[in-house]
Design a protein around this motif. Structure first.
Motif, PDB file in Angstrom:
ATOM      1  N   MET A   1     -10.864  10.219  -6.310  1.00 10.93           N
ATOM      2  CA  MET A   1      -9.891   9.531  -4.242  1.00 10.93           C
ATOM      3  C   MET A   1     -10.869   9.869  -3.451  1.00 10.93           C
ATOM      4  N   LYS A   2     -10.918   8.911  -2.361  1.00  7.54           N
ATOM      5  CA  LYS A   2     -11.563   9.258  -1.464  1.00  7.54           C
ATOM      6  C   LYS A   2     -10.752  10.125  -0.295  1.00  7.54           C
ATOM      7  N   PRO A   3     -10.886  11.273   0.204  1.00  6.56           N
ATOM      8  CA  PRO A   3     -10.333  12.169   1.225  1.00  6.56           C
ATOM      9  C   PRO A   3      -9.320  11.028   1.968  1.00  6.56           C
ATOM     10  N   GLN A   4      -9.347   9.830   2.230  1.00  5.64           N
ATOM     11  CA  GLN A   4      -7.944   8.984   2.738  1.00  5.64           C
ATOM     12  C   GLN A   4      -6.928   8.869   2.229  1.00  5.64           C
ATOM     13  N   THR A   5      -7.738   8.635   1.395  1.00 10.26           N
ATOM     14  CA  THR A   5      -6.607   8.517   0.300  1.00 10.26           C
ATOM     15  C   THR A   5      -5.018   9.711  -0.173  1.00 10.26           C
ATOM     16  N   VAL A   6      -5.611  10.610  -0.106  1.00  6.27           N
ATOM     17  CA  VAL A   6      -5.397  12.282  -0.405  1.00  6.27           C
ATOM     18  C   VAL A   6      -4.410  12.069   0.833  1.00  6.27           C
ATOM     19  N   GLU A   7      -5.562  11.885   1.973  1.00  3.16           N
ATOM     20  CA  GLU A   7      -4.594  12.128   3.380  1.00  3.16           C
ATOM     21  C   GLU A   7      -3.452  10.995   3.622  1.00  3.16           C
TER      22      GLU A   7
END
Length: 388
Positions: free
Chosen positions: A77-83
């Motif tokens: 997952m992209k960090p932006q997705t997690v965020e």
């Protein structure tokens, strides 16, 4: 066992299932899928947000003690997705000041910058799927990383996150007890505060299952497996990471709080393809299950606001059985009074006395009992006896 702060109802957590992997391991029967084209992460993130909203409406007033990104391979997952997902969770529920936010990662998908992004998003615990510290066995297990990559990933994780765990599989083909002793010693020297140590099991529907039944894959006999288990307990205890659950070891205070929600029979929302949950709605405990196929799940959430395929009320007997099955995995054991409250019945004292007499169960105090080491080896039979 440190149980300070334990919620009397077992606590409340959120499980987020990311179903995609770079490759499917031959021993794995988890709901994981390989896609050869890029996953539309914005679309999936929006679906996670919608499904979380659906469950928030059913669990109002709860405070989140833990959030766990599992898979699959969440480190794809992209960090932006997690965020985005974490931001949605914090907007829907109250968040405990000491919330544990875990993310599973494969060493082959570790990048320092990506890890820093997860940390900035709020992740404070990472669990690495190392599985072996021998290159030959990593190939056998279908892993995409080598030992050098795994060691680098451990180093990166240790310098980025407050808490670190990693997994190893033992009782592998051609592995001796002395091989495992040396490997486990090396693992303990790598300064993780938590280890998940699993005995290799042959699961139906996997390539290993086919090879095993064709006589092309040989694993240790059950009595040798028991020796592996006993050796594991002795070594980890001596090094200050005793088992707090059948397969999980931690320094005191470093236990995985999210998994403790499961084992203490708390409530948890499960979102994403194939996720399961247990939530209390009014006087009922509901078992929820989500559509397994990722793209079908995506369409269902976009159409209906959730991907549930099961939403079943559990009887008192079923809840009692689940409480025993989960709680007796813990070295802290179970509270018999809580069992009576959940199941609306008491455990047969004659059955309990017989299990104590045979060394399968032991009393901790007047209200708590737990499985012994011998009991852990036949835990399903112990649970069945107590539940009868």
């Amino acid at each position: 066992m440190n149980t300070k702060g334990t919620a009397p109802d077992g606590g409340f957590g959120i499980y987020i299932h990311w179903p995609f992997c770079a490759a499917k391991c031959p021993y794995c029967d988890f709901n994981s899928h390989v896609r050869h084209q890029a996953v539309d992460q914005d679309r999936f993130a929006a679906a996670f947000e919608r499904e979380l909203t659906h469950f928030a409406d059913l669990t109002k007033g709860k405070t989140v003690q833990s959030i766990f990104f599992g898979g699959g391979t969440p480190s794809l997952m992209k960090p932006q997705t997690v965020e985005r997902i974490l931001s949605k969770v914090s907007g829907l529920w109250s968040i405990d000041d000491e919330v544990e936010i875990s993310l599973e990662a494969n060493p082959s998908s570790v990048e320092s910058e990506r890890f820093r992004g997860y940390r900035a998003a709020g992740v404070n615990r990472v669990s690495l799927g190392v599985q072996s510290l021998h290159d030959r066995d990593l190939k056998l297990l279908g892993r995409l990383h080598d030992v050098k990559t795994a060691l680098k990933a451990i180093e990166t994780a240790r310098s980025t996150f407050p808490r670190l765990s990693f997994d190893l599989i033992y009782a592998r083909p051609d592995q001796s007890l002395e091989d495992w002793r040396a490997e486990l010693q090396q693992a303990l020297d790598l300064a993780a505060d938590h280890l998940s140590l699993y005995q290799l099991t042959i699961e139906p529907g996997t390539p290993f299952y086919t090879l095993y039944h064709a006589g092309k894959l040989v694993v240790p006999e059950p009595d040798v497996g028991a020796e592996f288990y006993a050796l594991t307990q002795d070594i980890t205890t001596a090094h200050g990471l005793p088992a707090y659950e059948v397969s999980n070891h931690a320094r005191p205070g470093a236990e995985c709080r999210h998994n403790q929600v499961y084992w203490r029979y708390g409530d948890y929302v499960g979102v994403g393809p194939g996720a399961h949950g247990r939530i209390t709605v009014g006087a009922s405990k509901l078992a929820t299950a989500i559509e397994r196929h990722p793209e079908t799940w995506l369409e269902n959430v976009e159409t209906h606001g959730h991907g549930k395929v099961e939403d079943q009320g559990l009887s008192e007997e079923e809840q009692g059985d689940e409480f025993l099955l989960m709680g007796l995995r813990l070295t802290e054991g179970i509270d018999l009074q809580r069992y009576e409250k959940i199941a609306c019945r008491a455990i047969d004292p004659r059955r309990l006395s017989a299990l104590i007499e045979h060394g399968m169960v032991e009393k901790i105090d007047e209200t708590r009992v737990r499985a012994t080491r011998d009991g852990f080896m036949v835990l399903d039979a112990v649970v069945a006896d107590l539940a009868a």
